[in-house]
Motif scaffolding. Sequence first.
Motif, PDB file in Angstrom:
ATOM      1  N   TYR A   1       1.199  -3.442  15.806  1.00  0.00           N
ATOM      2  CA  TYR A   1      -0.156  -3.387  15.266  1.00  0.00           C
ATOM      3  C   TYR A   1      -1.005  -4.497  15.861  1.00  0.00           C
ATOM      4  O   TYR A   1      -0.510  -5.576  16.154  1.00  0.00           O
TER       5      TYR A   1
ATOM      6  N   ARG B   1      -4.561  12.388   8.493  1.00  0.00           N
ATOM      7  CA  ARG B   1      -4.807  11.154   7.740  1.00  0.00           C
ATOM      8  C   ARG B   1      -4.433  11.327   6.280  1.00  0.00           C
ATOM      9  O   ARG B   1      -4.840  12.274   5.624  1.00  0.00           O
TER      10      ARG B   1
ATOM     11  N   ARG C   1      -2.766   4.293  13.323  1.00  0.00           N
ATOM     12  CA  ARG C   1      -3.656   3.278  12.767  1.00  0.00           C
ATOM     13  C   ARG C   1      -3.474   3.201  11.250  1.00  0.00           C
ATOM     14  O   ARG C   1      -3.087   4.165  10.615  1.00  0.00           O
ATOM     15  N   VAL C   2      -3.801   2.038  10.719  1.00  0.00           N
ATOM     16  CA  VAL C   2      -3.938   1.844   9.275  1.00  0.00           C
ATOM     17  C   VAL C   2      -5.285   1.167   9.091  1.00  0.00           C
ATOM     18  O   VAL C   2      -5.563   0.137   9.704  1.00  0.00           O
TER      19      VAL C   2
ATOM     20  N   VAL D   1      -7.060   3.094   1.461  1.00  0.00           N
ATOM     21  CA  VAL D   1      -6.292   2.938   2.695  1.00  0.00           C
ATOM     22  C   VAL D   1      -6.184   4.290   3.382  1.00  0.00           C
ATOM     23  O   VAL D   1      -5.902   5.299   2.735  1.00  0.00           O
ATOM     24  N   LYS D   2      -6.422   4.293   4.690  1.00  0.00           N
ATOM     25  CA  LYS D   2      -6.254   5.509   5.494  1.00  0.00           C
ATOM     26  C   LYS D   2      -5.157   5.239   6.512  1.00  0.00           C
ATOM     27  O   LYS D   2      -5.210   4.254   7.242  1.00  0.00           O
ATOM     28  N   ILE D   3      -4.182   6.131   6.549  1.00  0.00           N
ATOM     29  CA  ILE D   3      -3.113   6.039   7.531  1.00  0.00           C
ATOM     30  C   ILE D   3      -3.280   7.218   8.477  1.00  0.00           C
ATOM     31  O   ILE D   3      -3.246   8.372   8.051  1.00  0.00           O
TER      32      ILE D   3
ATOM     33  N   TYR E   1      -8.447   0.168   6.106  1.00  0.00           N
ATOM     34  CA  TYR E   1      -8.713   0.097   4.673  1.00  0.00           C
ATOM     35  C   TYR E   1     -10.098  -0.454   4.397  1.00  0.00           C
ATOM     36  O   TYR E   1     -10.750  -1.045   5.255  1.00  0.00           O
TER      37      TYR E   1
ATOM     38  N   TYR F   1       0.822  -1.213   0.000  1.00  0.00           N
ATOM     39  CA  TYR F   1       0.000   0.000   0.000  1.00  0.00           C
ATOM     40  C   TYR F   1       0.857   1.265   0.000  1.00  0.00           C
ATOM     41  O   TYR F   1       0.400   2.324  -0.438  1.00  0.00           O
ATOM     42  N   GLN F   2       2.098   1.168   0.423  1.00  0.00           N
ATOM     43  CA  GLN F   2       2.976   2.325   0.434  1.00  0.00           C
ATOM     44  C   GLN F   2       3.194   2.878  -0.972  1.00  0.00           C
ATOM     45  O   GLN F   2       3.569   4.037  -1.126  1.00  0.00           O
TER      46      GLN F   2
ATOM     47  N   ILE G   1       2.587   6.769  13.423  1.00  0.00           N
ATOM     48  CA  ILE G   1       1.389   6.112  12.900  1.00  0.00           C
ATOM     49  C   ILE G   1       0.580   5.572  14.072  1.00  0.00           C
ATOM     50  O   ILE G   1       1.119   4.892  14.939  1.00  0.00           O
TER      51      ILE G   1
ATOM     52  N   ARG H   1      -9.416  -2.388  10.340  1.00  0.00           N
ATOM     53  CA  ARG H   1      -8.703  -1.350  11.097  1.00  0.00           C
ATOM     54  C   ARG H   1      -7.658  -2.036  11.965  1.00  0.00           C
ATOM     55  O   ARG H   1      -7.958  -2.951  12.715  1.00  0.00           O
TER      56      ARG H   1
END
Length: 178
Positions: free
Chosen positions: A147, A68, A117-118, A94-96, A120, A50-51, A115, A139
Amino acid sequence: MYKNIKIITLITVLGFSYAIANDIFKTNNEKMPNLKMPDSNLTFQMIEGYQDYKIVATHFRTDKNELRYVLANPIGYNALKDKLKVMPEGSKIVKIGWSVKKMESFSSALEADKIQRVEYMIKDSKQFNTNGDNWGYARFVKKDGQYQAWDKGTKGCIACHASVKNSDYLFTSLQAKH
């Protein structure tokens, strides 16, 4: 003698190139944690890479004091770019979420810190057709540097995104680049 120097130089250059390429590969392909959301069965590994997704938008959540970054895979990005009303199958958003801190070099500005949370969403009408929106949610929150799947499940995600039903359950759109 000259031939030996050429061979040694070639071996050195190849070895050095391999080391650099290997380091870049490891950096760009760091393995995702092996975590799964219990109620949606979506894993963190399903968004591996996802990066490299394109940035769609940035938002600041005042209630969470969180910056975000919103990213999309190529399917999702192209749909947002084309302003499609319904996202196609396979779209991933995806939300970071980052905590913020004051910039040391510019005290009236904030910058991303850690960070938190990640999250999607993935559009999959075969797997996620029971809640009416055809999106699966996940989430993963970061606690003590690790994580973990969010322990409250996805009901909150589904309820919150229902408020934007008319935009295919998305809060964001592609922000203008110029």
